[in-house]
Design a protein around this motif. Structure first.
Motif, PDB file in Angstrom:
ATOM      1  N   UNK A  65     -80.531 -28.735  27.635  1.00 58.08           N
ATOM      2  CA  UNK A  65     -81.771 -27.965  27.790  1.00 58.08           C
ATOM      3  C   UNK A  65     -81.547 -26.512  27.384  1.00 58.08           C
ATOM      4  N   UNK A  66     -80.485 -25.909  27.904  1.00 57.96           N
ATOM      5  CA  UNK A  66     -80.181 -24.508  27.599  1.00 57.96           C
ATOM      6  C   UNK A  66     -79.983 -24.303  26.104  1.00 57.96           C
ATOM      7  N   UNK A  67     -79.324 -25.254  25.458  1.00 58.68           N
ATOM      8  CA  UNK A  67     -79.004 -25.133  24.026  1.00 58.68           C
ATOM      9  C   UNK A  67     -80.063 -25.757  23.123  1.00 58.68           C
ATOM     10  N   UNK A  68     -81.168 -26.165  23.701  1.00 57.56           N
ATOM     11  CA  UNK A  68     -82.261 -26.774  22.930  1.00 57.56           C
ATOM     12  C   UNK A  68     -81.774 -27.952  22.081  1.00 57.56           C
ATOM     13  N   UNK A  69     -80.884 -28.756  22.659  1.00 57.17           N
ATOM     14  CA  UNK A  69     -80.359 -29.960  22.003  1.00 57.17           C
ATOM     15  C   UNK A  69     -79.636 -29.651  20.693  1.00 57.17           C
ATOM     16  N   UNK A  70     -78.938 -28.503  20.655  1.00 61.78           N
ATOM     17  CA  UNK A  70     -78.182 -28.134  19.454  1.00 61.78           C
ATOM     18  C   UNK A  70     -76.727 -27.884  19.799  1.00 61.78           C
ATOM     19  N   UNK A  71     -75.851 -28.174  18.848  1.00 52.77           N
ATOM     20  CA  UNK A  71     -74.424 -27.889  18.994  1.00 52.77           C
ATOM     21  C   UNK A  71     -74.227 -26.376  19.081  1.00 52.77           C
ATOM     22  N   UNK A  72     -73.429 -25.933  20.042  1.00 43.37           N
ATOM     23  CA  UNK A  72     -73.205 -24.501  20.225  1.00 43.37           C
ATOM     24  C   UNK A  72     -72.537 -23.866  19.014  1.00 43.37           C
ATOM     25  N   UNK A  73     -71.774 -24.661  18.257  1.00 48.88           N
ATOM     26  CA  UNK A  73     -70.979 -24.101  17.162  1.00 48.88           C
ATOM     27  C   UNK A  73     -71.693 -24.173  15.816  1.00 48.88           C
ATOM     28  N   UNK A  74     -72.050 -25.366  15.381  1.00 51.13           N
ATOM     29  CA  UNK A  74     -72.643 -25.513  14.042  1.00 51.13           C
ATOM     30  C   UNK A  74     -74.169 -25.405  14.064  1.00 51.13           C
ATOM     31  N   UNK A  75     -74.768 -25.422  15.252  1.00 54.86           N
ATOM     32  CA  UNK A  75     -76.213 -25.302  15.502  1.00 54.86           C
ATOM     33  C   UNK A  75     -77.016 -26.532  15.098  1.00 54.86           C
ATOM     34  N   UNK A  76     -76.380 -27.594  14.667  1.00 59.95           N
ATOM     35  CA  UNK A  76     -77.109 -28.801  14.284  1.00 59.95           C
ATOM     36  C   UNK A  76     -77.558 -29.578  15.522  1.00 59.95           C
ATOM     37  N   UNK A  77     -78.677 -30.303  15.428  1.00 62.83           N
ATOM     38  CA  UNK A  77     -79.185 -31.057  16.579  1.00 62.83           C
ATOM     39  C   UNK A  77     -78.203 -32.125  17.048  1.00 62.83           C
ATOM     40  N   UNK A  78     -78.137 -32.304  18.361  1.00 59.93           N
ATOM     41  CA  UNK A  78     -77.316 -33.363  18.946  1.00 59.93           C
ATOM     42  C   UNK A  78     -78.210 -34.235  19.826  1.00 59.93           C
ATOM     43  N   UNK A  79     -77.678 -35.355  20.244  1.00 63.89           N
ATOM     44  CA  UNK A  79     -78.467 -36.260  21.066  1.00 63.89           C
ATOM     45  C   UNK A  79     -79.387 -37.111  20.219  1.00 63.89           C
ATOM     46  N   UNK A  80     -80.461 -37.604  20.830  1.00 66.97           N
ATOM     47  CA  UNK A  80     -81.355 -38.539  20.154  1.00 66.97           C
ATOM     48  C   UNK A  80     -81.965 -37.933  18.897  1.00 66.97           C
ATOM     49  N   UNK A  81     -82.437 -36.708  18.995  1.00 65.07           N
ATOM     50  CA  UNK A  81     -83.114 -36.103  17.847  1.00 65.07           C
ATOM     51  C   UNK A  81     -82.166 -35.884  16.678  1.00 65.07           C
ATOM     52  N   UNK A  82     -80.957 -35.416  16.977  1.00 63.76           N
ATOM     53  CA  UNK A  82     -80.020 -35.125  15.898  1.00 63.76           C
ATOM     54  C   UNK A  82     -79.184 -36.315  15.469  1.00 63.76           C
ATOM     55  N   UNK A  83     -79.198 -37.367  16.292  1.00 62.82           N
ATOM     56  CA  UNK A  83     -78.362 -38.544  16.021  1.00 62.82           C
ATOM     57  C   UNK A  83     -76.886 -38.168  15.869  1.00 62.82           C
ATOM     58  N   UNK A  84     -76.485 -37.122  16.581  1.00 62.28           N
ATOM     59  CA  UNK A  84     -75.085 -36.747  16.700  1.00 62.28           C
ATOM     60  C   UNK A  84     -74.750 -36.813  18.188  1.00 62.28           C
ATOM     61  N   UNK A  85     -73.566 -37.292  18.490  1.00 60.75           N
ATOM     62  CA  UNK A  85     -73.180 -37.438  19.884  1.00 60.75           C
ATOM     63  C   UNK A  85     -72.977 -36.075  20.527  1.00 60.75           C
ATOM     64  N   UNK A  86     -73.532 -35.900  21.713  1.00 58.25           N
ATOM     65  CA  UNK A  86     -73.368 -34.653  22.458  1.00 58.25           C
ATOM     66  C   UNK A  86     -72.089 -34.729  23.285  1.00 58.25           C
ATOM     67  N   UNK A  87     -71.185 -33.780  23.063  1.00 55.49           N
ATOM     68  CA  UNK A  87     -69.924 -33.709  23.796  1.00 55.49           C
ATOM     69  C   UNK A  87     -69.897 -32.482  24.680  1.00 55.49           C
ATOM     70  N   UNK A  88     -69.171 -32.579  25.793  1.00 52.62           N
ATOM     71  CA  UNK A  88     -68.898 -31.409  26.626  1.00 52.62           C
ATOM     72  C   UNK A  88     -67.601 -30.801  26.094  1.00 52.62           C
ATOM     73  N   UNK A  89     -67.706 -29.614  25.554  1.00 54.36           N
ATOM     74  CA  UNK A  89     -66.565 -28.982  24.890  1.00 54.36           C
ATOM     75  C   UNK A  89     -66.012 -27.841  25.731  1.00 54.36           C
ATOM     76  N   UNK A  90     -64.718 -27.915  26.075  1.00 61.52           N
ATOM     77  CA  UNK A  90     -64.056 -26.819  26.781  1.00 61.52           C
ATOM     78  C   UNK A  90     -63.715 -25.715  25.779  1.00 61.52           C
ATOM     79  N   UNK A  91     -64.239 -24.524  25.993  1.00 65.88           N
ATOM     80  CA  UNK A  91     -63.991 -23.411  25.081  1.00 65.88           C
ATOM     81  C   UNK A  91     -62.514 -23.035  25.106  1.00 65.88           C
ATOM     82  N   UNK A  92     -61.971 -22.805  26.284  1.00 63.75           N
ATOM     83  CA  UNK A  92     -60.519 -22.680  26.452  1.00 63.75           C
ATOM     84  C   UNK A  92     -60.025 -24.080  26.806  1.00 63.75           C
TER      85      UNK A  92
END
Length: 203
Positions: free
Chosen positions: A50-77
């Motif tokens: 929700x916070x990221x509007x269904x977009x990858x924090x890094x490449x900004x491409x859509x994730x989840x159902x709309x983007x058809x890319x798997x949403x991962x929880x990414x540890x920054x450190x």
């Protein structure tokens, strides 16, 4: 990259339970099925999208159902190197499978200066919560949007682009395709937009 104004807010009782785990055991606990861990990971994913509007924090491409890319929880450190921040919401973002994969950032050490307080640490990469991405890198739309490139504005921006491979032909092509798709979609009447989206998600 996306500038994130807030991280997911997790219930204090869940965080309290996770804090009881010995620091060294936390990366292994992350993979476990304990109720507090499952709840934490669920909240990070749901609220993070929700916070990221269904977009990858890094490449900004859509994730989840709309983007058809798997949403991962990414540890920054990376949690393997910094187990103390395994369950720290500010150390987690939602990323696509490519940006979070071992072929890209993987377990690269993103921290340049370690302190007891996470927010006071130094980071090699542009931090979505602590940095203003536009000070370090920028996306450039060329011509009619047929090519979307990324440029570094600082050493930190250069590190981020290199380690996450944000300037590869494949990443550039995907951003261009997404830009053209959104550009075309915006010209359609609402009814046609709805029909188009419904057809996409019915596939």
């Amino acid at each position: 990259m996306i500038r994130l104004e807030q991280c997911p807010q997790i219930e204090p009782d869940i965080l309290a339970k996770l804090e009881r785990y010995p620091v060294a055991s936390r990366p292994k606990r992350w993979e476990g099925k304990a109720k507090a861990v499952v709840q934490f990971k669920s909240e990070i994913l749901i609220k993070g999208l929700v916070i990221q509007s269904n977009k990858c924090a890094w490449c900004t491409l859509p994730v989840g159902q709309e983007g058809r890319r798997t949403a991962h929880r990414d540890h920054i450190a990376p949690k393997a190197k910094y187990p103390q921040w395994t369950f720290l919401p500010m150390n987690l973002v939602i990323a696509c499978e490519y940006c979070n994969g071992f072929a890209v950032k993987g377990e690269a050490d993103t921290v340049s200066v370690v302190t007891d307080i996470y927010e006071d640490c130094g980071f090699h990469l542009v931090h979505p919560y602590l940095d203003e991405p536009s000070n370090h890198l920028c996306f450039i739309f060329e011509g009619d949007g047929a090519s979307v490139t990324i440029r570094s504005l600082s050493d930190k921006g250069g590190w981020t682009i290199e380690k996450l491979k944000l300037d590869t032909p494949g990443a550039t092509m995907e951003r261009a395709k997404e830009h053209l798709y959104q550009q075309r979609l915006s010209t359609l009447p609402q009814q046609q937009r709805d029909l188009f989206r419904n057809a996409l998600f019915a596939l």
